[in-house]
Design a protein around this motif. Structure first.
Motif, PDB file in Angstrom:
ATOM      1  N   HIS A  22     103.453  24.180  30.121  1.00 28.44           N
ATOM      2  CA  HIS A  22     102.228  24.169  29.294  1.00 28.44           C
ATOM      3  C   HIS A  22     101.842  25.602  28.940  1.00 28.44           C
ATOM      4  O   HIS A  22     101.051  26.237  29.633  1.00 28.44           O
ATOM      5  CB  HIS A  22     101.091  23.473  30.063  1.00 28.44           C
ATOM      6  N   HIS A  24     100.834  27.909  25.383  1.00 23.98           N
ATOM      7  CA  HIS A  24     100.638  27.972  23.934  1.00 23.98           C
ATOM      8  C   HIS A  24     101.198  29.279  23.398  1.00 23.98           C
ATOM      9  O   HIS A  24     101.455  30.219  24.159  1.00 23.98           O
ATOM     10  CB  HIS A  24      99.146  27.880  23.600  1.00 23.98           C
ATOM     11  N   LYS A 149     100.808  14.625  22.936  1.00 25.79           N
ATOM     12  CA  LYS A 149      99.687  15.252  23.630  1.00 25.79           C
ATOM     13  C   LYS A 149      98.372  14.587  23.261  1.00 25.79           C
ATOM     14  O   LYS A 149      98.136  14.261  22.091  1.00 25.79           O
ATOM     15  CB  LYS A 149      99.629  16.729  23.213  1.00 25.79           C
ATOM     16  N   HIS A 211      96.249  20.409  33.869  1.00 26.50           N
ATOM     17  CA  HIS A 211      95.109  21.087  34.496  1.00 26.50           C
ATOM     18  C   HIS A 211      94.728  20.467  35.830  1.00 26.50           C
ATOM     19  O   HIS A 211      93.615  20.673  36.331  1.00 26.50           O
ATOM     20  CB  HIS A 211      93.901  21.149  33.532  1.00 26.50           C
ATOM     21  N   ASP A 268      99.067  27.913  30.832  1.00 30.67           N
ATOM     22  CA  ASP A 268      98.171  27.610  29.703  1.00 30.67           C
ATOM     23  C   ASP A 268      97.791  28.901  28.976  1.00 30.67           C
ATOM     24  O   ASP A 268      96.683  29.034  28.463  1.00 30.67           O
ATOM     25  CB  ASP A 268      96.918  26.857  30.197  1.00 30.67           C
TER      26      ASP A 268
HETATM   27 ZN   LIG Z   1      96.511  24.070  26.844  1.00 31.49          ZN
END
Ligand SMILES: [Zn+2]
Length: 327
Positions: A22, A24, A149, A211, A268
């Motif tokens: 995960h 970005h 997602k 998360h 993340d």
């Molecule tokens: Zn994210």
């Protein structure tokens, strides 16, 4: 041979190697950026910056990142194509939709919203959009989506969140593509997601609960792991309302309980996220692609996690998650 779609085409799942599940590259608010582009600056410079940051990551042995940037997060794959062409890294791109409450206005008067007026069930256009991204590619680029997602946050299973989650589940069943979900473990939203996904016939072993590492509630996470989910311990470096040790110690504890096969690791992170003032970003020096390899893995090894368990979380679990995903 099972394959995964990446920004440079299909890759054999056996070749994925160490994978961050995960991360970005760019998280943007296109509407604002199109009108106030000053902070973003030049596209070429942002692409060059991404290439240099991702190249640092490949130097640490990472072979694959999964980028769950979808509609709602400013997905724009022509830019990712440019980045991918310049880095020796598999980048798995996503389809889906990111919202914590309502669907975007685009969807308000389409699909199920018309069912009552027309007196018949109208299918959700989202499903065909997601399936098209997976089978035909995204918006005229060469990139096909490799995962789905959606999101659920502390607001819980709102009608909008449920509509997206069901559309994601339908696209998953049609294509076999795995799912990642932004969740809020503090309010135990994984259990709410479980109800909807099971009702839609989703195999929970093909779902990452993102998360999950935001909580230190080992019993709750054990329950989700027992249900079959993969837990995303995926915000290492975001030490705002928590600490480095809290994020790492919950992984140690779950490994001690025998759940290494139920966790994946990530940060993340992003090269540029316009949700956050650059000043605040400067207060989070560890929120970067290389943090896990530089600090987290050594800490885990010092605290009883074995190299085998790390390989399980970084290599074997991602591979197992994607196997069968070649639509
Ligand atoms: Zn994210």
């Amino acid at each position: 041979m099972p394959t995964v779609q990446t920004a440079r085409g299909p890759v054999d799942t056996a070749e994925l190697g160490p994978t961050l599940m995960h991360e970005h590259i760019f998280v943007l608010t296109p509407d604002v950026q199109q009108n106030y582009p000053q902070e973003w600056g030049s596209d070429d410079e942002r692409v060059a910056d991404a290439v240099s940051r991702l190249t640092e990551l490949t130097a640490l042995g990472v072979k694959t990142i999964v980028d769950p940037t979808v509609v709602g997060l400013g997905r724009y794959l022509p830019r990712i194509e440019k980045v991918a062409a310049q880095v020796d890294l598999n980048i798995v791109c996503a389809t889906g939709l990111y919202t914590y409450d309502d669907v975007p206005f685009f969807f308000h008067h389409r699909g199920p919203a018309l069912s009552e007026a027309l007196g018949q069930e109208v299918p959700d256009p989202m499903v065909d959009m997601f399936v098209g991204d997976i089978r035909d590619g995204v918006a005229g680029t060469s990139i096909k989506a490799g995962l789905l997602k959606c999101a659920i946050d502390h607001q819980g299973m709102t009608p909008g969140v449920e509509r997206v989650m069901r559309a994601v589940a339908l696209a998953h069943r049609e294509t076999g593509t795995p799912i990642t979900i932004h969740t809020h473990p503090g309010s135990q939203q994984g259990l709410a997601a479980k109800k909807v996904l099971e009702a839609e016939g989703v195999d929970l072993r093909r779902v990452v609960l993102g998360h999950s590492g935001d909580t230190t509630d080992a019993d709750h996470l054990s329950e989700l792991a027992e249900a079959g989910f993969l837990l995303g311990m995926d915000r290492f470096g975001i030490n705002l309302e928590t600490t480095f040790e809290a994020r790492a110690d919950i992984v140690v504890e779950l490994c001690r309980r025998g759940y290494a096969e139920s966790m994946v690791l990530s940060q993340d992170a992003a090269c540029y996220i316009d949700w956050i003032d650059p000043f605040v970003m400067s207060l989070l020096p560890d929120w970067k692609y290389t943090h896990i390899h530089e600090r987290v893995l050594p800490y885990l090894l010092e605290n009883g996690v074995t190299q085998d368990q790390i390989d399980t979380m970084l290599v074997h679990n991602p591979r197992r998650y994607f196997e069968g995903a070649s639509a």
